[in-house]
Design a protein around this motif. Structure first.
Motif, PDB file in Angstrom:
ATOM      1  N   PRO A 103      20.130   1.036   5.038  1.00 26.96           N
ATOM      2  CA  PRO A 103      20.722   2.203   4.382  1.00 26.96           C
ATOM      3  C   PRO A 103      19.683   2.873   3.476  1.00 26.96           C
ATOM      4  N   VAL A 104      19.774   4.185   3.359  1.00 27.34           N
ATOM      5  CA  VAL A 104      18.802   4.965   2.587  1.00 27.34           C
ATOM      6  C   VAL A 104      19.535   5.632   1.425  1.00 27.34           C
ATOM      7  N   HIS A 105      19.055   5.443   0.216  1.00 28.75           N
ATOM      8  CA  HIS A 105      19.722   6.039  -0.956  1.00 28.75           C
ATOM      9  C   HIS A 105      19.205   7.461  -1.144  1.00 28.75           C
ATOM     10  N   GLU A 131      17.482  -2.189   1.768  1.00 29.43           N
ATOM     11  CA  GLU A 131      17.760  -0.892   1.150  1.00 29.43           C
ATOM     12  C   GLU A 131      16.469  -0.082   1.131  1.00 29.43           C
ATOM     13  N   ASP A 132      16.474   1.077   1.779  1.00 32.48           N
ATOM     14  CA  ASP A 132      15.350   1.996   1.591  1.00 32.48           C
ATOM     15  C   ASP A 132      15.661   2.808   0.334  1.00 32.48           C
ATOM     16  N   ALA A 133      15.135   2.309  -0.793  1.00 35.79           N
ATOM     17  CA  ALA A 133      15.384   2.928  -2.097  1.00 35.79           C
ATOM     18  C   ALA A 133      14.157   3.710  -2.537  1.00 35.79           C
ATOM     19  N   PHE A 166       6.226   4.852  -4.194  1.00 38.37           N
ATOM     20  CA  PHE A 166       5.571   5.446  -5.360  1.00 38.37           C
ATOM     21  C   PHE A 166       4.660   6.595  -4.944  1.00 38.37           C
ATOM     22  N   HIS A 167       5.055   7.300  -3.901  1.00 40.57           N
ATOM     23  CA  HIS A 167       4.360   8.528  -3.506  1.00 40.57           C
ATOM     24  C   HIS A 167       4.492   9.542  -4.652  1.00 40.57           C
ATOM     25  N   PRO A 168       3.502  10.429  -4.825  1.00 41.97           N
ATOM     26  CA  PRO A 168       3.526  11.350  -5.978  1.00 41.97           C
ATOM     27  C   PRO A 168       4.800  12.183  -6.162  1.00 41.97           C
ATOM     28  N   VAL A 169       5.508  12.496  -5.093  1.00 41.99           N
ATOM     29  CA  VAL A 169       6.738  13.274  -5.303  1.00 41.99           C
ATOM     30  C   VAL A 169       7.910  12.401  -5.743  1.00 41.99           C
ATOM     31  N   LYS A 170       7.770  11.096  -5.658  1.00 41.10           N
ATOM     32  CA  LYS A 170       8.896  10.206  -5.983  1.00 41.10           C
ATOM     33  C   LYS A 170       9.015  10.025  -7.510  1.00 41.10           C
ATOM     34  N   ILE A 171       9.921   9.139  -7.938  1.00 36.75           N
ATOM     35  CA  ILE A 171      10.266   9.060  -9.367  1.00 36.75           C
ATOM     36  C   ILE A 171       9.085   8.624 -10.250  1.00 36.75           C
ATOM     37  N   SER A 215       0.814  -1.216   0.000  1.00 39.56           N
ATOM     38  CA  SER A 215       0.000   0.000   0.000  1.00 39.56           C
ATOM     39  C   SER A 215       0.851   1.272   0.000  1.00 39.56           C
ATOM     40  N   ASN A 216       2.056   1.190   0.494  1.00 37.99           N
ATOM     41  CA  ASN A 216       3.010   2.308   0.434  1.00 37.99           C
ATOM     42  C   ASN A 216       4.385   1.773   0.846  1.00 37.99           C
ATOM     43  N   ALA A 217       5.384   2.617   0.783  1.00 35.85           N
ATOM     44  CA  ALA A 217       6.735   2.145   1.122  1.00 35.85           C
ATOM     45  C   ALA A 217       6.867   1.890   2.618  1.00 35.85           C
ATOM     46  N   THR A 218       6.110   2.637   3.415  1.00 34.41           N
ATOM     47  CA  THR A 218       6.167   2.430   4.864  1.00 34.41           C
ATOM     48  C   THR A 218       5.706   1.022   5.214  1.00 34.41           C
ATOM     49  N   SER A 219       4.600   0.586   4.624  1.00 33.99           N
ATOM     50  CA  SER A 219       4.128  -0.774   4.895  1.00 33.99           C
ATOM     51  C   SER A 219       5.090  -1.805   4.298  1.00 33.99           C
ATOM     52  N   ALA A 220       5.678  -1.487   3.148  1.00 36.88           N
ATOM     53  CA  ALA A 220       6.657  -2.414   2.553  1.00 36.88           C
ATOM     54  C   ALA A 220       7.884  -2.554   3.468  1.00 36.88           C
ATOM     55  N   LEU A 221       8.314  -1.446   4.065  1.00 35.96           N
ATOM     56  CA  LEU A 221       9.446  -1.500   5.012  1.00 35.96           C
ATOM     57  C   LEU A 221       9.079  -2.323   6.241  1.00 35.96           C
ATOM     58  N   HIS A 222       7.845  -2.155   6.714  1.00 32.83           N
ATOM     59  CA  HIS A 222       7.377  -2.945   7.857  1.00 32.83           C
ATOM     60  C   HIS A 222       7.392  -4.429   7.505  1.00 32.83           C
ATOM     61  N   HIS A 260      15.425  18.239   3.142  1.00 32.86           N
ATOM     62  CA  HIS A 260      15.420  16.775   3.257  1.00 32.86           C
ATOM     63  C   HIS A 260      16.722  16.295   3.840  1.00 32.86           C
ATOM     64  N   TYR A 261      16.762  15.982   5.106  1.00 27.23           N
ATOM     65  CA  TYR A 261      15.647  15.843   6.030  1.00 27.23           C
ATOM     66  C   TYR A 261      16.013  16.469   7.370  1.00 27.23           C
ATOM     67  N   ILE A 262      14.991  16.693   8.182  1.00 30.27           N
ATOM     68  CA  ILE A 262      15.207  16.996   9.588  1.00 30.27           C
ATOM     69  C   ILE A 262      15.688  15.679  10.204  1.00 30.27           C
ATOM     70  N   ILE A 296      19.447  10.829   8.359  1.00 33.41           N
ATOM     71  CA  ILE A 296      19.006  11.736   7.291  1.00 33.41           C
ATOM     72  C   ILE A 296      18.079  10.951   6.375  1.00 33.41           C
ATOM     73  N   SER A 297      16.831  10.856   6.800  1.00 38.52           N
ATOM     74  CA  SER A 297      15.824  10.154   6.022  1.00 38.52           C
ATOM     75  C   SER A 297      14.459  10.572   6.513  1.00 38.52           C
ATOM     76  N   PHE A 298      13.449  10.103   5.794  1.00 37.21           N
ATOM     77  CA  PHE A 298      12.091  10.278   6.265  1.00 37.21           C
ATOM     78  C   PHE A 298      11.884   9.330   7.460  1.00 37.21           C
ATOM     79  N   VAL A 299      11.046   9.754   8.393  1.00 38.20           N
ATOM     80  CA  VAL A 299      10.875   8.999   9.646  1.00 38.20           C
ATOM     81  C   VAL A 299      10.495   7.530   9.435  1.00 38.20           C
ATOM     82  N   ALA A 300       9.885   7.219   8.301  1.00 36.90           N
ATOM     83  CA  ALA A 300       9.437   5.842   8.050  1.00 36.90           C
ATOM     84  C   ALA A 300      10.596   4.844   8.059  1.00 36.90           C
ATOM     85  N   SER A 301      11.802   5.295   7.681  1.00 32.83           N
ATOM     86  CA  SER A 301      12.965   4.392   7.652  1.00 32.83           C
ATOM     87  C   SER A 301      13.266   3.829   9.029  1.00 32.83           C
TER      88      SER A 301
HETATM   89  C1  PLP Z   1       8.834   8.603   0.946  1.00 34.54           C
HETATM   90  C2  PLP Z   1       9.730   7.823   1.791  1.00 34.54           C
HETATM   91  C3  PLP Z   1       9.288   6.749   2.572  1.00 34.54           C
HETATM   92  C4  PLP Z   1       7.845   6.423   2.753  1.00 34.54           C
HETATM   93  O1  PLP Z   1       7.201   6.215   1.558  1.00 34.54           O
HETATM   94  P1  PLP Z   1       5.613   6.093   1.536  1.00 34.54           P
HETATM   95  O2  PLP Z   1       5.366   5.428   0.216  1.00 34.54           O
HETATM   96  O3  PLP Z   1       5.075   7.490   1.592  1.00 34.54           O
HETATM   97  O4  PLP Z   1       5.193   5.277   2.680  1.00 34.54           O
HETATM   98  C5  PLP Z   1      10.232   5.996   3.251  1.00 34.54           C
HETATM   99  N1  PLP Z   1      11.532   6.296   3.198  1.00 34.54           N
HETATM  100  C6  PLP Z   1      11.986   7.341   2.477  1.00 34.54           C
HETATM  101  C7  PLP Z   1      13.448   7.593   2.433  1.00 34.54           C
HETATM  102  C8  PLP Z   1      11.097   8.144   1.769  1.00 34.54           C
HETATM  103  O5  PLP Z   1      11.551   9.197   1.103  1.00 34.54           O
END
Ligand code: PLP
Length: 382
Positions: free
Chosen positions: A130-132, A156-158, A184-189, A52-59, A326-328, A78-83
């Motif tokens: 690691p976060v790319h 890899e958090d890609a 695949f959030h709208p701001v991503k590639i 459903s999103n990358a956060t759930s995929a990471l989980h 990017h990022y606090i 230096i990443s989004f909190v979801a990492s």
């Molecule tokens: C956007 C992002 C996420 C979360 O992605 P969602 O699809 O919004 O859950 C996780 N890690 C990083 C580094 C991101 O930029």
């Protein structure tokens, strides 16, 4: 306001989604597996699990690697909190590894030091994430070598790096990791509105993620604990989630993925223009090592004088330019501070944070807009 990132939607994308709307399946139909197959083909990975999103995929990825209460998981501050949150969902103990001063990616020097120290204290991590950052791969070969030596697994958090490559293989191939996650959030590639994907070459991990993505329920006879009662029968084997991607999302992603290389090329052209337009300003511009192709999800510049950052940021915003940061650092968030993390612990990450501004970058950004942004930035820095 010129946004810092924005989706690019074509008529072909709209038609693909419309077609699904008129079909029999809005969820759990044929398009999700087709999208998964496409990502396997694009990356060379054997298995792909859409979520459903990358956060759930990471989980799911953490759970597949058996991260649980007491496990240690390390990621980048230096990443989004979801990492980091993905590990906390599993009850794990999270910690951070400081970053490289230029790329903001996890520093292998800091990692090696931290591992040596952790080994002495019997506190080695079970999983490293690691976060790319910005779409540029971390030094995965070195990280992989350390994983062999110290016995940790790698996710890899890609999220930023669909379409990137490292040592001539696509990010997502999992050459040096167990699982790779895309967003695949709208701001991503490329986008599916909300959506994510976990890729792996290990059948066991793919099966675990598939099971947990959909309530821990299976309809596969070979996984059941007793013979099936009939064709209606299913079994819940674990406490899973509803982390499924819909057919609508997959249709959008499948359509977008056809343009992936075009999108990356376009982003690289825009980056090349920025590099020219901004040369000579008191800034450090991004640079990409020779063994990597950066997907350029973000264009992060670093100010030579960090005391200017707030004023420069505010001036650009008032000029209608949707700059961002990017990022606090994750460890500075109140939630993490409440867990005992403190400012000063990851000096490189904190220094990086204090100097950075992300300039707008998305496929439909025009050269005129870039010239305007460069001019406003020059004025703001003057
Ligand atoms: C956007 C992002 C996420 C979360 O992605 P969602 O699809 O919004 O859950 C996780 N890690 C990083 C580094 C991101 O930029």
């Amino acid at each position: 306001m010129i946004p810092y990132g924005r989706q690019h939607i074509t008529q072909q994308d709209i038609d693909a989604v419309t077609e699904v709307l008129q079909s029999d399946f809005l969820t759990q139909g044929p398009v999700v597996p087709a999208f998964e197959q496409r990502l396997c083909k694009l990356t060379g990975a054997t298995y792909a699990v859409a979520a459903s999103n990358a956060t759930s995929a990471l989980h799911l990825a953490c759970l597949a690697l058996e991260v649980g209460p007491g496990s240690r998981v390390w990621t980048s501050p230096i990443s989004f909190v979801a990492s980091a949150n993905c590990a906390l969902y599993c009850g794990a103990i999270i910690d951070f590894v400081d970053v490289e001063p230029d790329s903001g990616n996890m520093s292998v020097i800091a990692l090696e030091k931290k591992l040596q120290h952790a080994e002495e204290n019997n506190q080695l991590p079970q999983v490293l994430i690691p976060v790319h950052l910005a779409g540029q791969s971390c030094n995965m070969q070195y990280i992989y070598q350390l994983s062999v030596r110290y016995g940790f697994r790698i996710i890899e958090d890609a999220s930023h790096a669909v379409g990137a490559s490292y040592q001539n293989s696509a990010v997502g191939s999992c050459q040096y990791s167990d699982i790779t996650v895309f967003s695949f959030h709208p701001v991503k590639i490329i986008t599916t509105a909300e959506g994510g994907m976990a890729l792996t070459n290990q059948a066991v991990l793919a099966e675990k993620m598939q099971l947990l993505r959909s309530h821990g329920i299976t309809r596969a006879d070979e996984l059941m604990t007793e013979p099936s009662h009939g064709s209606w029968y299913y079994q819940q084997l674990q406490l899973g989630f509803n982390y499924r991607m819909t057919e609508l999302q997959a249709a959008l992603g499948l359509s977008q993925s056809e343009r992936l290389s075009e999108i990356i090329k376009k982003r690289q052209l825009l980056v090349a223009s920025y590099q020219q337009l901004l040369a000579g300003l008191p800034l450090e511009l991004p640079s990409v090592p020779k063994d990597r192709i950066c997907a350029f999800h973000l264009y992060i510049v670093r100010l030579a004088d960090k005391t200017q950052r707030k004023a420069v940021f505010d001036k650009l915003r008032s000029a209608g330019i949707g700059v961002n940061v990017h990022y606090i650092p994750i460890h500075s968030q109140p939630y993490y501070q409440a867990q005992g993390f403190r400012w000063g612990t990851y000096p490189m990450a904190e220094q990086f944070y204090e100097t950075i501004i992300s300039l707008p970058l998305y496929p439909e950004l025009t050269l005129e807009q870039q010239s305007y942004i460069a001019e406003q930035l020059r004025l703001a820095l003057a």
